[in-house]
Design an enzyme around this catalytic site. Structure first.
Site, mmCIF file in Angstrom:
data_model
loop_
_atom_site.group_PDB
_atom_site.id
_atom_site.type_symbol
_atom_site.label_atom_id
_atom_site.label_comp_id
_atom_site.label_asym_id
_atom_site.label_seq_id
_atom_site.Cartn_x
_atom_site.Cartn_y
_atom_site.Cartn_z
ATOM 1 N N SER A 290 -2.884 3.706 8.981
ATOM 2 C CA SER A 290 -1.618 2.848 9.061
ATOM 3 C C SER A 290 -0.500 3.558 9.584
ATOM 4 O O SER A 290 -0.536 4.696 9.612
ATOM 5 C CB SER A 290 -1.307 2.389 7.548
ATOM 6 O OG SER A 290 0.171 1.697 7.679
ATOM 7 N N TYR B 41 1.392 3.282 -1.652
ATOM 8 C CA TYR B 41 0.431 2.868 -0.286
ATOM 9 C C TYR B 41 0.686 4.184 0.899
ATOM 10 O O TYR B 41 -0.330 4.593 1.312
ATOM 11 C CB TYR B 41 1.009 1.671 0.285
ATOM 12 C CG TYR B 41 0.284 1.277 1.360
ATOM 13 C CD1 TYR B 41 -1.332 1.085 1.417
ATOM 14 C CD2 TYR B 41 0.914 1.028 2.734
ATOM 15 C CE1 TYR B 41 -1.925 0.629 2.375
ATOM 16 C CE2 TYR B 41 0.004 0.474 3.696
ATOM 17 C CZ TYR B 41 -1.421 0.325 3.636
ATOM 18 O OH TYR B 41 -1.994 -0.108 4.935
HETATM 19 P P1 NAP Z 1 -7.381 -7.863 4.259
HETATM 20 O O1 NAP Z 1 -7.481 -8.954 5.077
HETATM 21 O O2 NAP Z 1 -6.767 -7.973 2.880
HETATM 22 O O3 NAP Z 1 -8.907 -7.123 4.096
HETATM 23 C C1 NAP Z 1 -9.086 -6.110 3.320
HETATM 24 C C2 NAP Z 1 -10.526 -5.885 3.184
HETATM 25 O O4 NAP Z 1 -10.898 -4.692 2.325
HETATM 26 C C3 NAP Z 1 -11.063 -7.202 2.626
HETATM 27 O O5 NAP Z 1 -12.401 -7.395 3.374
HETATM 28 C C4 NAP Z 1 -11.600 -6.618 1.108
HETATM 29 O O6 NAP Z 1 -12.768 -7.160 0.633
HETATM 30 C C5 NAP Z 1 -11.915 -5.168 1.407
HETATM 31 N N1 NAP Z 1 -11.769 -4.402 0.010
HETATM 32 C C6 NAP Z 1 -10.720 -4.460 -0.606
HETATM 33 N N2 NAP Z 1 -11.117 -3.494 -1.856
HETATM 34 C C7 NAP Z 1 -12.384 -3.340 -1.541
HETATM 35 C C8 NAP Z 1 -13.329 -2.418 -2.393
HETATM 36 N N3 NAP Z 1 -13.037 -1.894 -3.579
HETATM 37 N N4 NAP Z 1 -14.675 -2.344 -1.783
HETATM 38 C C9 NAP Z 1 -15.101 -2.901 -0.741
HETATM 39 N N5 NAP Z 1 -14.106 -3.661 -0.127
HETATM 40 C C10 NAP Z 1 -12.949 -3.731 -0.194
HETATM 41 O O7 NAP Z 1 -6.319 -6.870 4.988
HETATM 42 P P2 NAP Z 1 -6.529 -6.065 6.253
HETATM 43 O O8 NAP Z 1 -5.073 -5.995 6.918
HETATM 44 O O9 NAP Z 1 -7.711 -6.481 7.227
HETATM 45 O O10 NAP Z 1 -6.841 -4.573 5.909
HETATM 46 C C11 NAP Z 1 -7.770 -3.633 6.496
HETATM 47 C C12 NAP Z 1 -7.444 -2.307 6.583
HETATM 48 O O11 NAP Z 1 -6.218 -1.952 7.313
HETATM 49 C C13 NAP Z 1 -6.896 -1.738 5.278
HETATM 50 O O12 NAP Z 1 -7.327 -0.385 5.187
HETATM 51 C C14 NAP Z 1 -5.361 -1.772 5.375
HETATM 52 O O13 NAP Z 1 -4.820 -0.743 4.531
HETATM 53 C C15 NAP Z 1 -5.223 -1.414 7.096
HETATM 54 N N6 NAP Z 1 -3.865 -1.774 7.515
HETATM 55 C C16 NAP Z 1 -3.494 -3.032 7.536
HETATM 56 C C17 NAP Z 1 -2.435 -3.414 7.896
HETATM 57 C C18 NAP Z 1 -1.695 -4.808 8.001
HETATM 58 O O14 NAP Z 1 -0.480 -4.918 8.351
HETATM 59 N N7 NAP Z 1 -2.489 -5.774 7.854
HETATM 60 C C19 NAP Z 1 -1.469 -2.461 8.643
HETATM 61 C C20 NAP Z 1 -2.088 -1.323 8.701
HETATM 62 C C21 NAP Z 1 -3.370 -0.693 8.287
HETATM 63 P P3 NAP Z 1 -13.367 -8.003 -0.841
HETATM 64 O O15 NAP Z 1 -11.794 -8.136 -1.553
HETATM 65 O O16 NAP Z 1 -14.142 -9.015 -0.417
HETATM 66 O O17 NAP Z 1 -13.766 -6.426 -1.436
#
Ligand code: NAP
Length: 249
Positions: free
Chosen positions: A135, A148
């Site tokens: 991130s 975070y």
């Molecule tokens: P999201 O839609 O909330 O997706 C998060 C995913 O992580 C879900 O599929 C969730 O699946 C999974 N997850 C959470 N806890 C888990 C666990 N204990 N075991 C296995 N899977 C788990 O959010 P996203 O934005 O796509 O996030 C994906 C990545 O991008 C994350 O690492 C986040 O920090 C990073 N990121 C996001 C942003 C943003 O603005 N969205 C920016 C920078 C970085 P389940 O709940 O079904 O397990």
């Protein structure tokens, strides 16, 4: 699990929504057999059916779950460490230890568990690739975000350390550091408060999950001698974790 012997295998963690789900679709379209993992099994089963992949329940915070997931894989060419997220926005003085534990367990130790378990198979593939979704929070500190930002810094340092430790081995490492992507991320961060989550993206044009998936697809389709080390990607309306240009509605 039936995987054709000439199929390359990609593992995507956290594939039940957002960036992980979109990435699974992109890699499947590129010809990978994609193994999708998450805790919400109904969602990944539906996705695996659509893309001709394999769904396996996965909780990256649970050692037994990671062992069960990783041991059944016959081969692994690409690992996308995507599972992760944030909980809350509290100043350090009011830090919620459980929120911090969730963020460290999921982002940092989850990435460590998966990477450690799959490293031998990635090396054996002869051209392995590890993509870790960190991130912009892995590059900056911001007020009320230390749980975070510290977790993302730690996850990034773990990933970056491997780049040196694996020199000489046939494994590439790419860190992708996104800014604001409209997914379920903010809904999770604010415990399902949809109104508060929507405010994060108000007045800006955020990235969408497919924007990041396309970048993973680009990285995964480079020839074996090309290592893209770090990619920082933000919406045009963003210049740092908490610095946005917002238009009035
Ligand atoms: P999201 O839609 O909330 O997706 C998060 C995913 O992580 C879900 O599929 C969730 O699946 C999974 N997850 C959470 N806890 C888990 C666990 N204990 N075991 C296995 N899977 C788990 O959010 P996203 O934005 O796509 O996030 C994906 C990545 O991008 C994350 O690492 C986040 O920090 C990073 N990121 C996001 C942003 C943003 O603005 N969205 C920016 C920078 C970085 P389940 O709940 O079904 O397990």
């Amino acid at each position: 699990m039936t995987i054709s012997p000439d199929s390359r295998v990609a593992v995507v963690t956290g594939a039940s929504s957002g960036i992980g789900e979109a990435t699974a679709r992109t890699l499947a379209a590129q010809g990978f057999h994609v193994v999708v993992g998450a805790r919400r099994v109904d969602r990944i089963e539906k996705l695996a059916d659509e893309i001709g992949g394999t769904a396996l329940e996965l909780d990256v915070t649970d050692e037994d779950s990671v062992t069960a997931f990783t041991t059944v894989l016959p081969r692994v060419d690409v690992l996308v460490n995507n599972a992760g997220g944030a909980k809350g926005m509290a100043p350090v003085a009011e830090a919620d230890l459980d929120d911090w534990r969730w963020m460290w367990e999921t982002n940092v130790l989850g990435t460590l568990r998966m990477t450690k378990a799959l490293l031998p198979k990635l090396v054996d593939s002869g051209d392995g690739l590890i993509v870790t979704i960190t991130s912009v929070a892995a590059f900056h500190a911001y007020d009320n975000g230390a749980g975070y930002t510290s977790a993302k810094h730690a996850q990034a340092v773990l990933h970056r350390t491997l780049r040196g430790e694996l020199l000489g081995k046939p494994v590439r490492l790419t860190e992708i550091a996104p800014g604001a992507v409209e997914t379920e991320f903010s809904l999770v961060r604010f415990e399902g408060d949809a109104e508060r989550a929507a405010k994060v993206y108000e007045g800006i044009t955020p990235l969408v999950a497919e924007d990041i998936a396309e970048i993973v697809g680009f990285v995964a389709s480079r020839p074996p001698h090309v290592n893209l080390d770090q990619i920082i990607v933000q919406p045009r309306d963003q210049a740092g974790p908490m610095r946005f240009h917002r238009t009035a509605e």
